[in-house]
Write an enzyme that holds these catalytic residues in place. Sequence first.
Site, mmCIF file in Angstrom:
data_model
loop_
_atom_site.group_PDB
_atom_site.id
_atom_site.type_symbol
_atom_site.label_atom_id
_atom_site.label_comp_id
_atom_site.label_asym_id
_atom_site.label_seq_id
_atom_site.Cartn_x
_atom_site.Cartn_y
_atom_site.Cartn_z
ATOM 1 N N SER A 301 19.994 -123.139 12.204
ATOM 2 C CA SER A 301 21.413 -123.316 12.489
ATOM 3 C C SER A 301 22.031 -124.393 11.607
ATOM 4 O O SER A 301 22.150 -124.211 10.405
ATOM 5 C CB SER A 301 21.586 -123.618 13.983
ATOM 6 O OG SER A 301 22.921 -123.581 14.370
ATOM 7 N N ASP A 312 22.688 -124.545 -2.821
ATOM 8 C CA ASP A 312 23.567 -123.648 -3.578
ATOM 9 C C ASP A 312 24.449 -124.410 -4.560
ATOM 10 O O ASP A 312 24.792 -123.893 -5.626
ATOM 11 C CB ASP A 312 24.471 -122.867 -2.619
ATOM 12 C CG ASP A 312 23.767 -121.672 -1.999
ATOM 13 O OD1 ASP A 312 22.530 -121.583 -2.140
ATOM 14 O OD2 ASP A 312 24.441 -120.844 -1.377
ATOM 15 N N LYS A 326 18.710 -118.753 12.053
ATOM 16 C CA LYS A 326 19.667 -118.659 13.163
ATOM 17 C C LYS A 326 21.013 -119.109 12.617
ATOM 18 O O LYS A 326 21.303 -120.296 12.545
ATOM 19 C CB LYS A 326 19.217 -119.538 14.333
ATOM 20 C CG LYS A 326 19.866 -119.192 15.685
ATOM 21 C CD LYS A 326 21.308 -119.625 15.772
ATOM 22 C CE LYS A 326 21.907 -119.337 17.130
ATOM 23 N NZ LYS A 326 23.349 -119.648 17.197
#
Length: 406
Positions: A301, A312, A326
């Site tokens: 999460s 990224d 999740k």
Amino acid sequence: MWKNSRKILLGILIGAALVSGIVAAQARDGDLDRVAPFDLDSLWLMKQARAIIEAYQVDAASDDVTEKDLLYGAMDGMVSAWGDPYTRFVDPEQLEQEQTDLRGKYGGLGIYIGQRDGAILVISPIEDTPADRAGLKPQDQIVKIGDEMVIGWDLHEVVDSLRGDPGTPVTVWIRREGESDLLKKEMVREEIKLESVRFEMLSDDIGYVRLSQFKDTSPSDLGKAVIDLKNEGARGLILDLRNNGGGLLNAAVEISDMFLNGGLVVGTKGRVERANEELYATDGVLTDLPLVVLVNEGSASASEIVAGAVRDRGRAVLVGKKTFGKGSVQTLFNLIDGSAIYVTIARYHTPNGTVIDHIGISPDIEVDGEWSREHDKDDQLKKGVETLEELIGGAPILSISEDVVG
């Protein structure tokens, strides 16, 4: 057990008509205008089934089952039929209890759990709690609590059984990959006090911060830790998100913001326009020191949001194991009688567009092993230190791995 099952079964049959009426009444505006009411054949089918049960079922005349029990059983059955463990109905008492738990301390074992393909899985134990000391691990499947098999239970039922008054015992049976027999874990519930940040210098150059969960004070606590480590001479940082089962979205965004100079942190994609959102970092960073982030199968999460954002954006190297996966957004819809429905309205995606849910994030450098309090026995941490030393020495981040988030 049969009595509860009968409530749900009978409730599904009779209450769905009432639920349908409520939804249809609310469907006059907004996103609900696409909702279709039950057709007449469905309503007659439920009426016929209720008549049969009330006429013949041996306990149907009992006063234990009220019309509200039937309605709530219908709501629970209808919502759970969608097959999403995070979309669920809660009655007023459950809702009040859950909101109380979110505000502070509770008696329990200190464990994040999730559901996948019908199995109840340990996402991660919280550090220095009964679950952690008993040796529960990410991906352990909870099979039995006390004398009750939990197959078919929803997440809320499992959480409810694990929690209780501090000082009371509970036995949990788990299935672990590689073990032929179920493992028995006997624990005593404690008042769980959630401390999220601890930090130290690992050497003259390397600062280490362990973040165990994302709560409202985590950004400020982490910010103070980073500043202290810089003042102690840190030339690089290790952020340890292993066994961090998540927490508050805003805390994840604020923590990502500390390492990113503007740009996208995370986006959400759903069926309705208001579920589509992009959250950005502000201009300016708390620190531009080289960064390594440690992750494993217990990182979920909010942890995956931070890990995906800094990776990224080319800001950090991820070391460890693939994360839990999740990455969905739940919104609470309050109903007219004080009950509510948690609905998964969207899924998170990282800055490069990768969806987290059911996939997880693969590290740049994969290392087997487990988190350990003893640093010299922690292979993932040792690899993180080695990687960070390369970065401090001037090695470009992208030369370490050409992988993208998976």
